[in-house]
Design a protein around this motif. Structure first.
Motif, PDB file in Angstrom:
ATOM      1  N   LEU A  85       0.853  -1.186   0.000  1.00 20.94           N
ATOM      2  CA  LEU A  85       0.000   0.000   0.000  1.00 20.94           C
ATOM      3  C   LEU A  85       0.891   1.240   0.000  1.00 20.94           C
ATOM      4  O   LEU A  85       2.018   1.204   0.511  1.00 20.94           O
ATOM      5  CB  LEU A  85      -0.893   0.031   1.239  1.00 20.94           C
ATOM      6  CG  LEU A  85      -1.781  -1.175   1.492  1.00 20.94           C
ATOM      7  CD1 LEU A  85      -1.127  -2.109   2.522  1.00 20.94           C
ATOM      8  CD2 LEU A  85      -3.148  -0.738   2.015  1.00 20.94           C
ATOM      9  N   GLU A  86       0.373   2.338  -0.536  1.00 24.79           N
ATOM     10  CA  GLU A  86       1.144   3.570  -0.567  1.00 24.79           C
ATOM     11  C   GLU A  86       0.270   4.766  -0.246  1.00 24.79           C
ATOM     12  O   GLU A  86      -0.955   4.722  -0.338  1.00 24.79           O
ATOM     13  CB  GLU A  86       1.804   3.758  -1.933  1.00 24.79           C
ATOM     14  CG  GLU A  86       0.833   3.953  -3.073  1.00 24.79           C
ATOM     15  CD  GLU A  86       1.500   4.019  -4.438  1.00 24.79           C
ATOM     16  OE1 GLU A  86       2.749   3.982  -4.513  1.00 24.79           O
ATOM     17  OE2 GLU A  86       0.762   4.107  -5.436  1.00 24.79           O
ATOM     18  N   MET A  87       0.965   5.838   0.140  1.00 20.27           N
ATOM     19  CA  MET A  87       0.352   7.121   0.452  1.00 20.27           C
ATOM     20  C   MET A  87       1.214   8.149  -0.274  1.00 20.27           C
ATOM     21  O   MET A  87       2.437   8.184  -0.063  1.00 20.27           O
ATOM     22  CB  MET A  87       0.410   7.315   1.976  1.00 20.27           C
ATOM     23  CG  MET A  87      -0.194   8.543   2.518  1.00 20.27           C
ATOM     24  SD  MET A  87       0.106   8.661   4.330  1.00 20.27           S
ATOM     25  CE  MET A  87      -0.936   7.360   4.973  1.00 20.27           C
ATOM     26  N   LEU A  88       0.621   8.949  -1.146  1.00 16.51           N
ATOM     27  CA  LEU A  88       1.380   9.878  -1.973  1.00 16.51           C
ATOM     28  C   LEU A  88       1.328  11.316  -1.470  1.00 16.51           C
ATOM     29  O   LEU A  88       1.960  12.200  -2.050  1.00 16.51           O
ATOM     30  CB  LEU A  88       0.903   9.798  -3.424  1.00 16.51           C
ATOM     31  CG  LEU A  88       1.033   8.400  -4.053  1.00 16.51           C
ATOM     32  CD1 LEU A  88       0.495   8.391  -5.474  1.00 16.51           C
ATOM     33  CD2 LEU A  88       2.474   7.909  -4.017  1.00 16.51           C
ATOM     34  N   ALA A  89       0.589  11.538  -0.408  1.00 21.45           N
ATOM     35  CA  ALA A  89       0.515  12.854   0.234  1.00 21.45           C
ATOM     36  C   ALA A  89       0.043  12.632   1.663  1.00 21.45           C
ATOM     37  O   ALA A  89      -0.606  11.615   1.948  1.00 21.45           O
ATOM     38  CB  ALA A  89      -0.461  13.773  -0.510  1.00 21.45           C
ATOM     39  N   PRO A  90       0.371  13.541   2.557  1.00 14.83           N
ATOM     40  CA  PRO A  90      -0.102  13.359   3.935  1.00 14.83           C
ATOM     41  C   PRO A  90      -1.627  13.304   3.977  1.00 14.83           C
ATOM     42  O   PRO A  90      -2.305  14.093   3.315  1.00 14.83           O
ATOM     43  CB  PRO A  90       0.416  14.602   4.668  1.00 14.83           C
ATOM     44  CG  PRO A  90       1.513  15.146   3.811  1.00 14.83           C
ATOM     45  CD  PRO A  90       1.166  14.762   2.398  1.00 14.83           C
ATOM     46  N   PRO A  91      -2.184  12.380   4.737  1.00 16.08           N
ATOM     47  CA  PRO A  91      -3.646  12.283   4.824  1.00 16.08           C
ATOM     48  C   PRO A  91      -4.202  13.329   5.780  1.00 16.08           C
ATOM     49  O   PRO A  91      -3.454  13.977   6.525  1.00 16.08           O
ATOM     50  CB  PRO A  91      -3.855  10.876   5.387  1.00 16.08           C
ATOM     51  CG  PRO A  91      -2.660  10.673   6.264  1.00 16.08           C
ATOM     52  CD  PRO A  91      -1.514  11.365   5.564  1.00 16.08           C
ATOM     53  N   ALA A  92      -5.516  13.484   5.757  1.00 17.41           N
ATOM     54  CA  ALA A  92      -6.160  14.341   6.754  1.00 17.41           C
ATOM     55  C   ALA A  92      -5.865  13.765   8.135  1.00 17.41           C
ATOM     56  O   ALA A  92      -5.847  12.547   8.320  1.00 17.41           O
ATOM     57  CB  ALA A  92      -7.670  14.386   6.507  1.00 17.41           C
ATOM     58  N   ALA A  93      -5.611  14.639   9.077  1.00 20.38           N
ATOM     59  CA  ALA A  93      -5.269  14.192  10.429  1.00 20.38           C
ATOM     60  C   ALA A  93      -6.432  13.432  11.047  1.00 20.38           C
ATOM     61  O   ALA A  93      -7.595  13.818  10.888  1.00 20.38           O
ATOM     62  CB  ALA A  93      -4.910  15.394  11.291  1.00 20.38           C
ATOM     63  N   ARG A  94      -6.107  12.338  11.709  1.00 23.75           N
ATOM     64  CA  ARG A  94      -7.112  11.576  12.456  1.00 23.75           C
ATOM     65  C   ARG A  94      -6.872  11.862  13.934  1.00 23.75           C
ATOM     66  O   ARG A  94      -5.726  11.862  14.384  1.00 23.75           O
ATOM     67  CB  ARG A  94      -6.978  10.087  12.160  1.00 23.75           C
ATOM     68  CG  ARG A  94      -7.322   9.771  10.701  1.00 23.75           C
ATOM     69  CD  ARG A  94      -7.385   8.303  10.442  1.00 23.75           C
ATOM     70  NE  ARG A  94      -8.549   7.736  11.135  1.00 23.75           N
ATOM     71  CZ  ARG A  94      -8.742   6.433  11.282  1.00 23.75           C
ATOM     72  NH1 ARG A  94      -7.871   5.577  10.826  1.00 23.75           N
ATOM     73  NH2 ARG A  94      -9.805   5.976  11.903  1.00 23.75           N
ATOM     74  N   PRO A  95      -7.921  12.094  14.694  1.00 19.92           N
ATOM     75  CA  PRO A  95      -7.712  12.443  16.102  1.00 19.92           C
ATOM     76  C   PRO A  95      -7.092  11.290  16.884  1.00 19.92           C
ATOM     77  O   PRO A  95      -7.354  10.115  16.607  1.00 19.92           O
ATOM     78  CB  PRO A  95      -9.121  12.761  16.611  1.00 19.92           C
ATOM     79  CG  PRO A  95     -10.056  12.145  15.629  1.00 19.92           C
ATOM     80  CD  PRO A  95      -9.338  12.061  14.328  1.00 19.92           C
ATOM     81  N   ASP A  96      -6.266  11.651  17.840  1.00 18.24           N
ATOM     82  CA  ASP A  96      -5.675  10.649  18.731  1.00 18.24           C
ATOM     83  C   ASP A  96      -6.734  10.139  19.693  1.00 18.24           C
ATOM     84  O   ASP A  96      -7.640  10.888  20.085  1.00 18.24           O
ATOM     85  CB  ASP A  96      -4.546  11.272  19.561  1.00 18.24           C
ATOM     86  CG  ASP A  96      -3.248  11.386  18.794  1.00 18.24           C
ATOM     87  OD1 ASP A  96      -3.014  10.573  17.886  1.00 18.24           O
ATOM     88  OD2 ASP A  96      -2.456  12.288  19.119  1.00 18.24           O
ATOM     89  N   PRO A  97      -6.618   8.877  20.096  1.00 20.76           N
ATOM     90  CA  PRO A  97      -7.485   8.374  21.168  1.00 20.76           C
ATOM     91  C   PRO A  97      -7.237   9.198  22.434  1.00 20.76           C
ATOM     92  O   PRO A  97      -6.136   9.683  22.660  1.00 20.76           O
ATOM     93  CB  PRO A  97      -7.018   6.923  21.369  1.00 20.76           C
ATOM     94  CG  PRO A  97      -6.259   6.586  20.134  1.00 20.76           C
ATOM     95  CD  PRO A  97      -5.683   7.859  19.613  1.00 20.76           C
TER      96      PRO A  97
END
Length: 197
Positions: free
Chosen positions: A22-34
């Motif tokens: 799997l790959e990610m080509l740009a930073p994703p939207a931030a997901r909140p920390d638990p």
């Protein structure tokens, strides 16, 4: 070589697994920390080999991680002591309970080489928290691609977790390898969900 449709026998003593890259080509939207987040990220500069192997085993034994257990000390040190490789521990109450290894040795690319938490941290939010740190650390450098692979020996939720984290599958392979339980690299009781043949 292409495999024919249908079944292909796997020799006794071997494991066969489907590997998905799997790959990610740009930073994703931030997901909140638990919340609350009782974890800290501890850099492990030039980590001790015994420390590394212990954490690697505690995180990966149930998923039959074996590649680093088969390496001679010099080969392992050449990787984890390389300045292009960043090793971190997820710490809980002063104890290391997760492993994060980022490989920046290829220009413009980061491989999420190893990622996981110990069994006691599964379901606690530690994996989400550690992934948030992994993404931050990776994209803090000048890269254009972050990639990872997982396989059918890993936790059943691993592939979906990576996709939710912003990765996109791009390749599928079959890996055949000696069963580490039969070689004494993992206890025979490890990965009870995967029968030994």
């Amino acid at each position: 070589m292409s495999l024919p449709d249908g079944y292909t026998d796997v020799p006794a003593g071997k494991l066969a697994t489907v590997v998905t890259a799997l790959e990610m080509l740009a930073p994703p939207a931030a997901r909140p920390d638990p919340s609350p987040a009782p974890w800290t990220l501890r850099p492990a500069h030039r980590p001790d080999l015994d420390w590394y192997r212990d954490l690697y085993r505690r995180v990966g034994e149930d998923w039959l991680w074996f590649s680093r257990l088969r390496m001679a000390d010099t080969a392992l040190a050449a990787i984890i002591h390389d300045p292009g490789v960043a090793v971190f521990a997820l710490a809980v109450d002063g104890r290391d309970e997760g492993l994060l290894e980022l490989d920046f040795r290829a220009p413009g690319i980061c491989e999420l080489a190893f990622f996981g938490v110990t069994a006691g941290q599964l379901g606690s939010g530690a994996g989400r928290w550690l992934m948030n740190r992994a993404v931050e650390q990776a994209w803090s450098r000048p890269i254009g691609r972050l990639w990872v692979h997982t396989c059918t020996l890993d936790h059943p939720a691993a592939l979906a977790f990576y996709i939710r984290s912003g990765f996109t599958p791009y390749q599928r392979q079959i890996e055949i390898a000696d069963d580490p339980r039969l070689l004494g690299e993992a206890p025979r009781s490890a990965a009870a969900h995967i029968p030994m043949l």
